[in-house]
Design an enzyme around this catalytic site. Structure first.
Site, PDB file in Angstrom:
ATOM      1  N   HIS A 193       0.828  -1.203   0.000  1.00  0.00           N
ATOM      2  CA  HIS A 193       0.000   0.000   0.000  1.00  0.00           C
ATOM      3  C   HIS A 193       0.864   1.255   0.000  1.00  0.00           C
ATOM      4  CE1 HIS A 193      -3.966  -1.835   0.755  1.00  0.00           C
ATOM      5  NE2 HIS A 193      -3.294  -2.731   1.465  1.00  0.00           N
ATOM      6  N   PRO A 194       0.424   2.294  -0.683  1.00  0.00           N
ATOM      7  CA  PRO A 194       1.103   3.584  -0.525  1.00  0.00           C
ATOM      8  C   PRO A 194       0.776   4.144   0.844  1.00  0.00           C
ATOM      9  CG  PRO A 194      -0.881   3.878  -1.815  1.00  0.00           C
ATOM     10  CD  PRO A 194      -0.737   2.391  -1.589  1.00  0.00           C
ATOM     11  N   ILE A 196      -5.304   1.654   7.004  1.00  0.00           N
ATOM     12  CA  ILE A 196      -6.705   1.891   7.339  1.00  0.00           C
ATOM     13  C   ILE A 196      -7.514   1.853   6.054  1.00  0.00           C
ATOM     14  CG2 ILE A 196      -6.517   4.411   7.123  1.00  0.00           C
ATOM     15  CD1 ILE A 196      -8.457   4.635   9.484  1.00  0.00           C
ATOM     16  N   PHE A 230       1.045   2.747   8.457  1.00  0.00           N
ATOM     17  CA  PHE A 230      -0.279   2.840   9.044  1.00  0.00           C
ATOM     18  C   PHE A 230      -1.297   2.427   7.993  1.00  0.00           C
ATOM     19  CE2 PHE A 230      -4.140   5.496   9.713  1.00  0.00           C
ATOM     20  CZ  PHE A 230      -4.567   4.909  10.901  1.00  0.00           C
ATOM     21  N   GLU A 257      -9.785   5.035  -3.260  1.00  0.00           N
ATOM     22  CA  GLU A 257      -9.995   4.851  -1.825  1.00  0.00           C
ATOM     23  C   GLU A 257      -9.511   6.055  -1.017  1.00  0.00           C
ATOM     24  OE1 GLU A 257      -9.388   0.071  -2.519  1.00  0.00           O
ATOM     25  OE2 GLU A 257      -7.787   1.257  -1.584  1.00  0.00           O
TER      26      GLU A 257
END
Length: 332
Positions: free
Chosen positions: A58-59, A113, A111, A80
């Site tokens: 993920h970035p 989410i 992180f 997203e």
């Protein structure tokens, strides 16, 4: 029966192990079946290295995907994060980058989410809230967030395949409608907040960090969280032990709390954070008519019972909503 290549599953979840296991488990009769398999594979078959590989794909929140990302994954990631980027200011974006760096230094991974429909301020608040967690706790939360992202992307993968084959095909057009209906019952993990462990078991920690009853609303017609839905929690205190079907219940329900869902579709605190919840019959009501005036349901109420033996459990009662249907179940 839908069959996809490893690269396509890798765009949904960046774990090579996950993608290979999905290929082995395929084909799937529906996206619902694919999501069920994905949950089992992610929580029970993918090891720690596989989780970390998926996280690293993920970035960082607030940044664009790298050129090495699969094209589909990069496109989905931009979508997203679109709300977060649209609501960011120079100062909030810088603060988010700073906290991202602090988080990565503490935990060793970015992180993570499910950012769909969430503003920069909301994401930053959640990051700060999760930062004090112990590493083992945060690792499981990150895995839950990854599963939410994976489920949403599986919906998009299956929908895009069906739509691409439906042109000029009357039977496939029916499949498109079926795929939309399937959304109502597939995003269970997306709606739970964090409590399922990597082995799919309920947490045994006695001290709560959230109220014992929570809810979450997903607008399945849009494939995104439903923000701005008014929610009310009540407990039955009528003359009878329980509400009777067909009998008036005036004065029987006592309000415990009310709130409005946020950008992630989550309600605010509907009751106090207590270790032991009072047993009884509860009702959660949603003002769906205000959220979707043209829909079929002016409001939706869900009635459920918490027994004495369940008073230390957590009850997550999500609502999967579309203009003409809704589904609920007990999450964890």
């Amino acid at each position: 029966m839908e069959r996809y290549e490893e690269e396509e599953y890798l765009a949904c979840c960046g774990s090579t192990q996950f993608a290979k296991e999905m290929v082995k488990a395929s084909p799937f009769a529906s996206v619902h079946e694919a999501v069920a398999a994905a949950r089992d594979i992610w929580f029970n078959k993918v090891d720690v290295n596989g989780w970390l590989e998926a996280f690293s794909a993920h970035p960082q929140i607030g940044q664009s995907p790298s050129p090495n990302h699969p094209a589909a994954a990069a496109q989905w990631s931009k979508g997203e994060q679109s709300t977060a980027l649209a609501t960011a200011t120079t100062s909030t974006l810088q603060e988010l980058l700073d906290w991202n760096a602090r988080y990565r230094h503490k935990f060793g991974f970015i992180f993570l989410i499910c950012a769909s429909g969430r503003s920069t301020a909301e994401i930053l608040a959640d990051l700060k809230k999760r930062y004090p967690n112990r590493p083992i706790v945060e690792f499981e939360i990150a895995a839950q967030e990854q599963m939410k992202v994976t489920e949403l992307r599986l919906v998009k993968l299956f929908s895009s395949k069906i739509k691409s084959t439906s042109k000029g095909d009357q039977h496939a057009t029916v499949s498109v409608k079926k795929a939309e209906e399937d959304r109502v019952s597939i995003i269970g993990g997306h709606l739970t907040k964090t409590s399922e462990s990597s082995f799919g078991k309920t947490s045994q920690i006695s001290t709560r960090t959230r109220p014992p009853i929570t809810t979450h609303v997903l607008d399945v017609s849009r494939g995104s969280p439903a923000a701005g839905v008014e929610v009310c929690l009540e407990i039955w205190k009528g003359n009878h032990p329980r509400p009777l079907f067909g009998e008036p219940d005036v004065g029987g329900w006592v309000i415990q709390g009310s709130s409005t869902t946020d950008g992630d579709g989550r309600s605010g605190q509907l009751m106090s954070i207590v270790d032991v919840v009072n047993p009884g019959i509860y009702r959660i009501s949603f003002n769906t008519g205000k959220y979707c005036p043209s829909g079929f349901f002016p409001c939706v109420s869900i009635v459920f019972e918490i027994k004495e033996s369940q008073n230390r459990e957590h009850f997550h009662v999500p609502l999967l909503l579309s203009p003409f249907s809704f589904t609920t179940y007990r999450g964890s």
